[in-house]
Design a protein around this motif. Structure first.
Motif, PDB file in Angstrom:
ATOM      1  N   ASP A 236       0.857  -1.245  -0.017  1.00 42.97           N
ATOM      2  CA  ASP A 236       0.086  -0.071  -0.009  1.00 42.97           C
ATOM      3  C   ASP A 236       1.078   1.133   0.126  1.00 42.97           C
ATOM      4  OD1 ASP A 236      -1.892   1.957   0.408  1.00 42.97           O
ATOM      5  OD2 ASP A 236      -2.316   1.491   2.595  1.00 42.97           O
ATOM      6  N   ARG A 237       0.691   2.235  -1.032  1.00 41.10           N
ATOM      7  CA  ARG A 237       1.728   3.141  -1.155  1.00 41.10           C
ATOM      8  C   ARG A 237       1.548   4.153  -0.037  1.00 41.10           C
ATOM      9  NH1 ARG A 237       4.363   5.392  -5.469  1.00 41.10           N
ATOM     10  NH2 ARG A 237       3.207   3.965  -6.961  1.00 41.10           N
ATOM     11  N   ALA A 238       0.314   4.381   0.666  1.00 40.49           N
ATOM     12  CA  ALA A 238       0.052   5.171   1.421  1.00 40.49           C
ATOM     13  C   ALA A 238       0.782   4.648   2.962  1.00 40.49           C
ATOM     14  CB  ALA A 238      -1.351   5.390   1.771  1.00 40.49           C
ATOM     15  N   ARG A 239       0.733   3.484   2.995  1.00 39.59           N
ATOM     16  CA  ARG A 239       1.558   2.815   4.002  1.00 39.59           C
ATOM     17  C   ARG A 239       2.922   2.925   4.172  1.00 39.59           C
ATOM     18  NH1 ARG A 239      -0.825  -1.632   7.405  1.00 39.59           N
ATOM     19  NH2 ARG A 239      -2.748  -1.396   6.155  1.00 39.59           N
ATOM     20  N   ILE A 240       3.688   2.564   3.053  1.00 44.49           N
ATOM     21  CA  ILE A 240       5.114   2.562   2.827  1.00 44.49           C
ATOM     22  C   ILE A 240       5.692   3.718   2.639  1.00 44.49           C
ATOM     23  CG2 ILE A 240       6.671   1.588   1.358  1.00 44.49           C
ATOM     24  CD1 ILE A 240       4.684  -0.696   0.624  1.00 44.49           C
ATOM     25  N   GLU A 241       5.415   4.592   1.738  1.00 35.94           N
ATOM     26  CA  GLU A 241       6.134   5.801   1.368  1.00 35.94           C
ATOM     27  C   GLU A 241       6.311   6.577   2.573  1.00 35.94           C
ATOM     28  OE1 GLU A 241       5.945   6.576  -3.428  1.00 35.94           O
ATOM     29  OE2 GLU A 241       4.206   7.429  -2.124  1.00 35.94           O
ATOM     30  N   PRO A 242       5.484   6.882   3.561  1.00 37.43           N
ATOM     31  CA  PRO A 242       5.841   7.722   4.552  1.00 37.43           C
ATOM     32  C   PRO A 242       6.872   7.161   5.525  1.00 37.43           C
ATOM     33  CG  PRO A 242       3.560   7.576   4.484  1.00 37.43           C
ATOM     34  CD  PRO A 242       3.933   6.508   3.568  1.00 37.43           C
ATOM     35  N   LEU A 243       7.306   5.907   5.327  1.00 39.39           N
ATOM     36  CA  LEU A 243       8.458   5.391   6.087  1.00 39.39           C
ATOM     37  C   LEU A 243       9.777   5.402   5.183  1.00 39.39           C
ATOM     38  CD1 LEU A 243       6.723   1.801   6.899  1.00 39.39           C
ATOM     39  CD2 LEU A 243       6.705   3.972   8.458  1.00 39.39           C
TER      40      LEU A 243
ATOM     41  N   ASN B   4      12.897   7.433   4.055  1.00 39.06           N
ATOM     42  CA  ASN B   4      13.659   8.687   4.335  1.00 39.06           C
ATOM     43  C   ASN B   4      15.110   8.622   3.638  1.00 39.06           C
ATOM     44  OD1 ASN B   4      15.437   7.237   6.087  1.00 39.06           O
ATOM     45  ND2 ASN B   4      13.785   7.242   7.811  1.00 39.06           N
ATOM     46  N   GLU B   5      15.833   9.427   4.044  1.00 37.76           N
ATOM     47  CA  GLU B   5      17.239   9.788   3.465  1.00 37.76           C
ATOM     48  C   GLU B   5      18.127   8.418   3.601  1.00 37.76           C
ATOM     49  OE1 GLU B   5      17.543  12.050   7.389  1.00 37.76           O
ATOM     50  OE2 GLU B   5      15.782  11.532   5.737  1.00 37.76           O
ATOM     51  N   HIS B   6      17.816   7.610   4.804  1.00 41.65           N
ATOM     52  CA  HIS B   6      18.325   6.361   5.204  1.00 41.65           C
ATOM     53  C   HIS B   6      18.021   5.232   4.610  1.00 41.65           C
ATOM     54  CE1 HIS B   6      20.467   9.032   8.383  1.00 41.65           C
ATOM     55  NE2 HIS B   6      19.138   9.090   8.794  1.00 41.65           N
ATOM     56  N   THR B   7      16.837   5.104   4.151  1.00 40.91           N
ATOM     57  CA  THR B   7      16.478   4.119   3.166  1.00 40.91           C
ATOM     58  C   THR B   7      17.137   3.462   2.255  1.00 40.91           C
ATOM     59  OG1 THR B   7      14.078   4.882   3.963  1.00 40.91           O
ATOM     60  CG2 THR B   7      14.035   2.869   2.625  1.00 40.91           C
ATOM     61  N   ARG B   8      17.549   2.285   2.067  1.00 37.80           N
ATOM     62  CA  ARG B   8      18.286   1.718   1.036  1.00 37.80           C
ATOM     63  C   ARG B   8      17.405   0.366   0.275  1.00 37.80           C
ATOM     64  NH1 ARG B   8      20.009   5.775   1.767  1.00 37.80           N
ATOM     65  NH2 ARG B   8      22.035   6.586   2.528  1.00 37.80           N
ATOM     66  N   ALA B   9      16.667   0.023   1.263  1.00 36.35           N
ATOM     67  CA  ALA B   9      16.056  -1.381   0.501  1.00 36.35           C
ATOM     68  C   ALA B   9      14.727  -1.817   0.902  1.00 36.35           C
ATOM     69  CB  ALA B   9      17.139  -2.372   0.454  1.00 36.35           C
ATOM     70  N   ILE B  10      14.025  -2.595   0.306  1.00 34.84           N
ATOM     71  CA  ILE B  10      13.075  -3.147   0.973  1.00 34.84           C
ATOM     72  C   ILE B  10      13.149  -4.559   0.797  1.00 34.84           C
ATOM     73  CG2 ILE B  10      10.228  -3.410   0.613  1.00 34.84           C
ATOM     74  CD1 ILE B  10      10.188  -0.646  -0.895  1.00 34.84           C
TER      75      ILE B  10
ATOM     76  N   VAL C  37       7.427  -2.990  -6.924  1.00 29.57           N
ATOM     77  CA  VAL C  37       8.560  -2.696  -7.724  1.00 29.57           C
ATOM     78  C   VAL C  37       8.521  -1.230  -8.113  1.00 29.57           C
ATOM     79  CG1 VAL C  37       9.163  -2.871 -10.264  1.00 29.57           C
ATOM     80  CG2 VAL C  37       8.409  -4.741  -8.844  1.00 29.57           C
ATOM     81  N   ASP C  38       7.326  -0.633  -8.500  1.00 20.54           N
ATOM     82  CA  ASP C  38       7.219   0.953  -8.794  1.00 20.54           C
ATOM     83  C   ASP C  38       7.801   1.621  -7.569  1.00 20.54           C
ATOM     84  OD1 ASP C  38       6.139   0.335 -11.277  1.00 20.54           O
ATOM     85  OD2 ASP C  38       4.272   0.667 -10.670  1.00 20.54           O
ATOM     86  N   ILE C  39       7.460   1.534  -6.465  1.00 19.30           N
ATOM     87  CA  ILE C  39       7.897   2.101  -5.223  1.00 19.30           C
ATOM     88  C   ILE C  39       9.345   2.077  -5.047  1.00 19.30           C
ATOM     89  CG2 ILE C  39       8.072   2.053  -2.754  1.00 19.30           C
ATOM     90  CD1 ILE C  39       5.148   1.444  -2.588  1.00 19.30           C
ATOM     91  N   ALA C  40       9.942   0.913  -5.275  1.00 11.82           N
ATOM     92  CA  ALA C  40      11.679   0.718  -5.378  1.00 11.82           C
ATOM     93  C   ALA C  40      12.113   1.437  -6.399  1.00 11.82           C
ATOM     94  CB  ALA C  40      12.004  -0.615  -5.277  1.00 11.82           C
ATOM     95  N   LYS C  41      11.651   1.665  -7.697  1.00 12.26           N
ATOM     96  CA  LYS C  41      12.233   2.200  -8.901  1.00 12.26           C
ATOM     97  C   LYS C  41      12.186   3.813  -8.478  1.00 12.26           C
ATOM     98  CE  LYS C  41      11.108   1.406 -13.063  1.00 12.26           C
ATOM     99  NZ  LYS C  41      10.545   1.164 -14.184  1.00 12.26           N
ATOM    100  N   GLU C  42      11.010   4.114  -8.123  1.00 14.37           N
ATOM    101  CA  GLU C  42      10.894   5.573  -7.910  1.00 14.37           C
ATOM    102  C   GLU C  42      11.817   6.329  -6.932  1.00 14.37           C
ATOM    103  OE1 GLU C  42       6.581   5.939  -7.311  1.00 14.37           O
ATOM    104  OE2 GLU C  42       5.994   5.123  -9.094  1.00 14.37           O
ATOM    105  N   HIS C  43      11.981   5.510  -5.662  1.00 14.09           N
ATOM    106  CA  HIS C  43      12.787   5.987  -4.561  1.00 14.09           C
ATOM    107  C   HIS C  43      14.324   5.331  -4.868  1.00 14.09           C
ATOM    108  CE1 HIS C  43       9.309   7.683  -2.659  1.00 14.09           C
ATOM    109  NE2 HIS C  43       8.783   6.995  -3.194  1.00 14.09           N
TER     110      HIS C  43
END
Length: 399
Positions: free
Chosen positions: A151-158, A160-166, A188-194
């Motif tokens: 869920d984009r609304a659940r994942i994207e707020p988490l 930040n500048e320290h995030t490297r992977a899911i 996949v889209d979230i990983a690509k976009e960030h």
């Protein structure tokens, strides 16, 4: 001696930490039923043992660091049959899926970095992440929502500048969640976009209970730079002791960095890779269908038995062979000690994996457990019956 802060932050496995208590219970003559560990009792196909027996070399030599050619080709051809073409240089042989994670995580995580993982998660992920100096930022889920997390609304707020992977497991351990095609695309889209690496642990790929075909994040060729797949023969072929797996990615730079660790540990076991190749070569669609149907029988037996235990809560799994269960007790770990040290019914008791170790936040999951339904349906039914009897005895003792 001073130990590293990284190793001191790691905990013992909730699946294995009660082994000494199991040994003590068995020494008293008790039979201990196992719901705690994903060790299937389905027979390993004879092809593995035949290939090992027929190994004709006179010297058991080092394998190449990337893997034995026959094994890499067998894995490549397996994915081709699924519709996901890869090349042998996009595969690295590993000591099971665990080493694949221990190789890929240090490639992308530094001290202070973060990785997103849906919670509850496989506890060994925590160990593998902590020794890199990074930390898990959990993606919270709940049984009431079927443990859905894509869920984009659940994942994207988490992020930040320290995030490297899911890191995800699909099908899920310990929740049994199977991502829909739309959910896979979203991840996949979230990983690509960030600009993140999406690490997809797919060791339970064939064990799904719906009508969907086995899937892989490798289907998204537009995300070649952002996807790494972890795989293993352990669950697919009931060959947990062989310790043969793979790290797979079309990201050539990532695989080049991973090669440093592969060369540092020299190689995965030569003979086991040769035998594993035979499994991929000789097990056909009928084999996978039979395994899937057997686990469906076991899942149905556990669900039916749990429905007879008062006041437990759970979400029926869609895949893999685990489920999380909320128990009507104050502390599932205390209950486990009670079951092994004080409880018995007709000379029998039961083990499971307490749920707190599957969460990043201390105290969360304290009254939950993970059940691995890897034995025959009759044994599973008796195991859940013992669990129910044990809960009643435990709660009665405390009144």
């Amino acid at each position: 001696m001073k130990f590293s802060h990284k190793i001191q932050q790691c905990g013992l496995s909730p699946m294995r930490k009660f082994y000494p208590y199991e040994v003590a219970a068995e020494a008293k003559g008790l039979r201990v039923h196992h719901l705690n560990i994903g060790q299937p009792d389905i027979e390993t196909p004879r092809a593995f043992f035949d290939a090992a027996r027929d190994f004709g070399e006179t010297v058991l030599a080092y394998a190449p660091a990337p893997g034995v050619e026959v094994y890499l080709e067998a894995v490549r051809d397996y994915y081709a049959r699924l519709g996901y073409p890869i090349t042998c240089d996009e595969i690295l042989a590993t000591y099971g899926g665990s080493e694949a994670l221990q190789i890929v995580l240090p490639c992308v995580l530094d001290e202070g970095d973060e990785i997103l993982i849906p919670e509850p998660f496989y506890p060994n992920y925590d160990t593998f992440v902590r020794v890199t100096g990074a930390a898990i930022r959990p993606i919270p889920t709940s049984a009431e929502e079927g443990y859905r997390y894509a869920d984009r609304a659940r994942i994207e707020p988490l992020i930040n500048e320290h995030t490297r992977a899911i890191l995800i497991t699909n099908p899920g351990n310990p929740t049994g969640v199977v991502l829909t095609p739309e959910e896979r695309r979203l991840m996949v889209d979230i990983a690509k976009e960030h600009d993140l690496l999406l690490i997809s642990d797919e060791v339970y790929r064939e064990i799904v209970y719906g009508d969907e075909a086995p899937s892989s994040m490798l289907e998204f060729t537009d995300a070649a730079e952002n996807v790494a797949v972890v795989d293993s023969i352990s669950k697919r072929f009931s060959a947990t002791g062989a310790r043969v797996g793979a790290l797979i990615s079309r990201n050539k730079e990532l695989m080049g960095q991973a090669m440093k660790l592969c060369q540092g540990r020299l190689c995965a076991a030569t003979l086991d890779q040769v035998a594993a190749a035979a499994l991929y070569r000789k097990m056909d669609a009928a084999y996978y269908a039979g395994v899937r149907e057997e686990y469906r029988r076991r899942k149905d037996a556990v669900v039916a038995a749990l429905n007879r235990v008062p006041n437990v809560q759970f979400s029926e799994p869609e895949g893999a062979f685990y489920l999380m269960v909320t128990l009507p007790v104050d502390d599932a770990e205390k209950l486990q000690y009670f079951l092994l040290e004080e409880f018995q019914d007709q000379g029998e008791t039961v083990m499971y994996a307490p749920g707190e170790g599957f969460y990043g936040e201390p105290g969360k999951g304290r009254n939950e457990i993970r059940i691995a339904y890897v034995t025959n349906p009759d044994d599973l039914t008796r195991s859940i019956e013992l669990l129910g009897l044990g809960i009643r005895a435990y709660n009665s003792r405390k009144q």
